[in-house]
Motif scaffolding. Structure first.
Motif, mmCIF file in Angstrom:
data_model
loop_
_atom_site.group_PDB
_atom_site.id
_atom_site.type_symbol
_atom_site.label_atom_id
_atom_site.label_comp_id
_atom_site.label_asym_id
_atom_site.label_seq_id
_atom_site.Cartn_x
_atom_site.Cartn_y
_atom_site.Cartn_z
ATOM 1 N N SER A 116 0.809 -1.084 0.056
ATOM 2 C CA SER A 116 0.087 0.053 -0.010
ATOM 3 C C SER A 116 0.914 1.273 0.140
ATOM 4 C CB SER A 116 -1.004 0.127 1.237
ATOM 5 O OG SER A 116 -0.237 0.111 2.323
ATOM 6 N N ALA A 117 2.053 1.283 0.493
ATOM 7 C CA ALA A 117 3.024 2.219 0.528
ATOM 8 C C ALA A 117 3.463 2.645 -1.004
ATOM 9 C CB ALA A 117 4.194 1.996 1.309
ATOM 10 N N GLN A 118 3.502 1.633 -1.854
ATOM 11 C CA GLN A 118 4.216 1.875 -3.255
ATOM 12 C C GLN A 118 2.904 2.441 -3.907
ATOM 13 O OE1 GLN A 118 5.684 -2.138 -3.997
ATOM 14 N NE2 GLN A 118 7.520 -1.786 -2.810
ATOM 15 N N VAL A 119 1.689 2.376 -3.729
ATOM 16 C CA VAL A 119 0.570 2.562 -4.766
ATOM 17 C C VAL A 119 0.286 4.241 -4.381
ATOM 18 C CG1 VAL A 119 -1.784 2.683 -5.175
ATOM 19 C CG2 VAL A 119 -0.519 0.604 -4.578
ATOM 20 N N LYS A 120 0.683 5.033 -5.390
ATOM 21 C CA LYS A 120 0.370 6.356 -5.578
ATOM 22 C C LYS A 120 -1.143 6.586 -5.988
ATOM 23 C CE LYS A 120 5.272 7.584 -6.099
ATOM 24 N NZ LYS A 120 6.114 8.343 -6.826
ATOM 25 N N PRO A 121 -1.809 7.590 -5.229
ATOM 26 C CA PRO A 121 -3.116 7.913 -5.615
ATOM 27 C C PRO A 121 -3.065 8.991 -6.953
ATOM 28 C CG PRO A 121 -2.405 9.272 -3.788
ATOM 29 C CD PRO A 121 -1.500 8.307 -4.145
ATOM 30 N N THR A 122 -4.281 8.631 -7.724
ATOM 31 C CA THR A 122 -4.122 9.499 -9.008
ATOM 32 C C THR A 122 -4.824 11.012 -8.572
ATOM 33 O OG1 THR A 122 -6.504 9.155 -9.145
ATOM 34 C CG2 THR A 122 -5.128 7.687 -10.199
ATOM 35 N N LYS A 123 -4.633 11.922 -9.567
ATOM 36 C CA LYS A 123 -4.865 13.298 -9.438
ATOM 37 C C LYS A 123 -6.175 13.691 -8.921
ATOM 38 C CE LYS A 123 -4.195 17.801 -11.421
ATOM 39 N NZ LYS A 123 -3.785 18.601 -12.439
ATOM 40 N N GLN B 34 -8.271 11.325 -7.414
ATOM 41 C CA GLN B 34 -8.561 10.606 -6.152
ATOM 42 C C GLN B 34 -7.964 11.944 -5.123
ATOM 43 O OE1 GLN B 34 -6.203 7.183 -6.225
ATOM 44 N NE2 GLN B 34 -8.082 5.984 -6.640
ATOM 45 N N LEU B 35 -6.903 12.556 -5.451
ATOM 46 C CA LEU B 35 -6.463 13.604 -4.540
ATOM 47 C C LEU B 35 -7.276 14.624 -4.349
ATOM 48 C CD1 LEU B 35 -2.571 13.547 -5.212
ATOM 49 C CD2 LEU B 35 -3.567 12.783 -3.182
#
Length: 114
Positions: free
Chosen positions: A35-42, A44-45
């Protein structure tokens, strides 16, 4: 930060040695690493930021001081300006009513003459 002293026995050494272990440190699990490696999309942010901004907006409320007739004391009402609904009372009016009734009941035995 709390630090806990633990003894660990080792098969190599015959006596146990104290080891400092922080309670705030946790062993990384494979799930936590993934889960630390997955980056949220713009998108989602932006959704999360908009939700946080909506939560932080002040509610249109006002405060009002009201006199309790039996106790001759004031309490505060928080009123929603849009709906004119009482959101909160400090202290609660029901509690003040109960307190006034208890004082009246105790007054029967103490304050009133027969």
């Amino acid at each position: 930060m709390k630090v806990e002293l633990q003894t660990i026995s080792s098969p190599v050494f015959s006596k146990s040695e104290p080891v400092l272990k922080s309670q705030n440190q946790q062993e990384p699990t494979p799930k936590a690493e993934a889960s630390a490696q997955v980056k949220p999309t713009k998108d989602q942010l932006e959704k999360v930021i908009d939700a946080m901004n909506d939560m932080l907006k002040p509610a249109p409320t006002s405060s009002k001081f009201v006199l309790h007739e039996k106790l001759n004391d004031y309490y505060v009402q928080i009123v929603d300006q849009v709906t004119q609904e009482v959101v909160k009372e400090i202290p609660n009016k029901k509690f003040l009513d109960m307190y006034a009734e208890m004082i009246d009941f105790m007054g029967i035995f103490v304050d009133k003459k027969i």
